[in-house]
Design an enzyme around this catalytic site. Structure first.
Site, PDB file in Angstrom:
ATOM      1  N   TRP A   1       0.831  -1.216   0.000  1.00 20.16           N
ATOM      2  CA  TRP A   1       0.000   0.000   0.000  1.00 20.16           C
ATOM      3  C   TRP A   1       0.853   1.250   0.000  1.00 20.16           C
ATOM      4  O   TRP A   1       0.535   2.241  -0.674  1.00 20.16           O
ATOM      5  CB  TRP A   1      -0.961  -0.001   1.192  1.00 20.16           C
ATOM      6  CG  TRP A   1      -1.992  -1.074   1.119  1.00 20.16           C
ATOM      7  CD1 TRP A   1      -2.179  -2.093   2.011  1.00 20.16           C
ATOM      8  CD2 TRP A   1      -2.995  -1.257   0.099  1.00 20.16           C
ATOM      9  NE1 TRP A   1      -3.227  -2.886   1.601  1.00 20.16           N
ATOM     10  CE2 TRP A   1      -3.739  -2.400   0.439  1.00 20.16           C
ATOM     11  CE3 TRP A   1      -3.312  -0.569  -1.071  1.00 20.16           C
ATOM     12  CZ2 TRP A   1      -4.790  -2.877  -0.346  1.00 20.16           C
ATOM     13  CZ3 TRP A   1      -4.358  -1.039  -1.857  1.00 20.16           C
ATOM     14  CH2 TRP A   1      -5.083  -2.177  -1.493  1.00 20.16           C
TER      15      TRP A   1
ATOM     16  N   ASP B   1      -1.489   6.846   6.386  1.00 20.91           N
ATOM     17  CA  ASP B   1      -2.571   5.911   6.055  1.00 20.91           C
ATOM     18  C   ASP B   1      -2.754   5.018   7.282  1.00 20.91           C
ATOM     19  O   ASP B   1      -1.861   4.248   7.632  1.00 20.91           O
ATOM     20  CB  ASP B   1      -2.131   5.094   4.829  1.00 20.91           C
ATOM     21  CG  ASP B   1      -3.164   4.068   4.391  1.00 20.91           C
ATOM     22  OD1 ASP B   1      -4.159   3.848   5.118  1.00 20.91           O
ATOM     23  OD2 ASP B   1      -2.960   3.454   3.321  1.00 20.91           O
TER      24      ASP B   1
ATOM     25  N   LYS C   1     -11.869  -1.723   7.567  1.00 22.48           N
ATOM     26  CA  LYS C   1     -11.005  -2.577   8.384  1.00 22.48           C
ATOM     27  C   LYS C   1     -11.445  -2.532   9.849  1.00 22.48           C
ATOM     28  O   LYS C   1     -11.641  -3.555  10.470  1.00 22.48           O
ATOM     29  CB  LYS C   1      -9.530  -2.148   8.283  1.00 22.48           C
ATOM     30  CG  LYS C   1      -8.996  -1.883   6.871  1.00 22.48           C
ATOM     31  CD  LYS C   1      -8.847  -3.067   6.004  1.00 22.48           C
ATOM     32  CE  LYS C   1      -8.599  -2.888   4.527  1.00 22.48           C
ATOM     33  NZ  LYS C   1      -7.455  -2.176   4.061  1.00 22.48           N
TER      34      LYS C   1
HETATM   35  C1  LIG Z   1      -7.021  -1.811   2.643  1.00 18.53           C
HETATM   36  C2  LIG Z   1      -5.985  -0.766   2.593  1.00 18.53           C
HETATM   37  C3  LIG Z   1      -5.929   0.177   1.555  1.00 18.53           C
HETATM   38  C4  LIG Z   1      -6.885   0.167   0.407  1.00 18.53           C
HETATM   39  O1  LIG Z   1      -8.107   0.621   0.819  1.00 18.53           O
HETATM   40  P1  LIG Z   1      -9.315   0.891  -0.194  1.00 18.53           P
HETATM   41  O2  LIG Z   1     -10.334   1.436   0.734  1.00 18.53           O
HETATM   42  O3  LIG Z   1      -9.674  -0.415  -0.808  1.00 18.53           O
HETATM   43  O4  LIG Z   1      -8.857   1.883  -1.189  1.00 18.53           O
HETATM   44  C5  LIG Z   1      -4.964   1.150   1.619  1.00 18.53           C
HETATM   45  N1  LIG Z   1      -4.068   1.200   2.618  1.00 18.53           N
HETATM   46  C6  LIG Z   1      -4.084   0.304   3.618  1.00 18.53           C
HETATM   47  C7  LIG Z   1      -3.078   0.401   4.722  1.00 18.53           C
HETATM   48  C8  LIG Z   1      -5.030  -0.714   3.635  1.00 18.53           C
HETATM   49  O5  LIG Z   1      -5.039  -1.615   4.631  1.00 18.53           O
END
Ligand SMILES: *Cc1c(COP(=O)(O)O)cnc(C)c1O
Length: 367
Positions: free
Chosen positions: A106, A174, A198
């Site tokens: 990511w 993030d 999540k």
């Molecule tokens: C799941 C995840 C993403 C992607 O998320 P989307 O909502 O599908 O765009 C990005 N960064 C991290 C750390 C993730 O766990």
């Protein structure tokens, strides 16, 4: 029968939340409507979004000089919005320099997307060892427009054990897979963002927490929907927000508060993770591939100790299948890295972790 769902996302939600949503499905708060049917500008929906924001502010300790936005497009759209709003070239100007820390899939995607709009400099990377650790002494350069990290690396199962030195450079993180899993000092960050699916609620809602002075610097060509200033001045209602997702997040935060809030949740999460990592350490057949100091609390990856690649594949395949038959689902590792992964977000009870360990002890006898 409910299963123990170890999915990395969308992932397990508290049963109480699902039951409350079910009970309110056709008539929420005596309105005679489902939340899904409400006008987002109505007096019925307003208290719902206000409650969700107030709870998030309270539980995360978000300072008053930060805006909370409920957007769409997932964490992935933030990979674009962050550089477009903080570092992209003006019509005649220069792209700005930005720091990225390359700690996993990511993080890499975020950097690749930013490189379309900004001058990306990767200041630290753990790619040399398959992202199994977090680089030490990472820091930004004083001239950078911002510094980006992925606080918890969902796929490989690592977490930053410290924050990089950024001085006055805004730190952007993030936090998709670790939001509200343990206390976080929001004031150390310029922007925090997370896809809800999540640890917060259903897919389709993205939470952005942004310091006010970082709002209002979007590239002039930026589409309206990608501008933080427009979303902020419209209270996340420039267009129709993800209403039902915001409502469910509110219910999840009610539940979290009833558990004792983030510090109490962190205690439980630490217990759950410690139980599983210590099992892995004692296991003759499985191990954690990540460096101990960088272990994730939320996503625990593990692989067979077996070295023969064909045997490894067989073990992994049989493991995932037999676990699912035992009511322990979604334990396969990410398709890019293989192995196994147990995502144990806030809503996974400690009994789920105990059930997984008990299954693995039995499984080990068949190896
Ligand atoms: C799941 C995840 C993403 C992607 O998320 P989307 O909502 O599908 O765009 C990005 N960064 C991290 C750390 C993730 O766990």
């Amino acid at each position: 029968m409910r299963v123990y769902n170890f999915s990395p996302g969308p992932s397990v939600l508290p049963l109480k939340v699902l039951e409350k949503a079910a009970a309110e499905m056709t008539d929420a708060n005596g309105t005679g409507q489902s939340v899904m049917e409400m006008s987002h500008r109505s007096g019925d929906f307003k208290p719902i979004i206000e409650k969700t924001e107030a709870l998030l502010r309270e539980l995360m300790g978000i300072p008053a000089n930060y805006k909370v936005l409920f957007l769409q497009g997932g964490a992935s759209l933030q990979f674009s919005m962050v550089p477009i709003n903080l570092a992209a070239a003006d019509i005649d100007g220069q792209k700005k320099k930005v720091s990225y820390m390359d700690t996993g899939v990511w993080a890499g995607k975020a950097a690749d997307e930013a490189a379309k709009y900004a001058d990306v400099i990767v200041r630290a990377s753990s790619k040399d060892k398959a992202y199994s650790y977090i680089p030490a002494n990472a820091q930004a350069d004083s001239g950078d427009a911002y510094c980006h990290i992925t606080l918890n690396n969902t796929i490989v199962g690592t977490k930053w054990p410290y924050l990089p030195k950024t001085g006055s450079v805004p730190l952007v993180a993030d936090i998709s897979s670790c939001i509200v899993s343990e206390p976080l000092d929001v004031s150390k960050f310029g922007i925090l963002y997370a896809g809800a699916q999540k640890n917060l609620g259903p897919a389709g809602t993205t939470v952005v927490i942004i310091r006010e002075d970082l709002i209002g610097h979007a590239a002039p060509w930026a589409p309206a929907l990608l501008r933080y200033d427009i979303h902020a001045s419209e209270g996340s209602m420039y267009n129709t927000p993800p209403c039902y997702g915001i409502y469910i997040i509110g219910l999840v935060l009610d539940w979290l508060k009833a558990q004792g809030g983030v510090p109490e949740m962190a205690k439980i999460n630490t217990q759950k993770a410690a139980l599983f990592y210590s099992y892995l350490e004692s296991s003759k057949n499985f191990l954690s591939p990540v460096e101990k100091s960088c272990r994730s609390l939320m996503n625990i990856t593990f692989v067979p100790r077996e070295k023969n690649p064909d045997k490894v594949k067989d073990i992994e395949k049989r493991f995932v299948k037999e676990a699912a038959a035992a009511g322990l689902v979604n334990l396969a590792g990410h398709r890019l890295v293989g192995g196994m992964r147990a995502s144990i977000y806030n809503a996974m009870p400690i009994d789920g972790v105990k059930a997984l360990i008990a299954f693995m002890e039995k499984f080990e006898k068949t190896l």
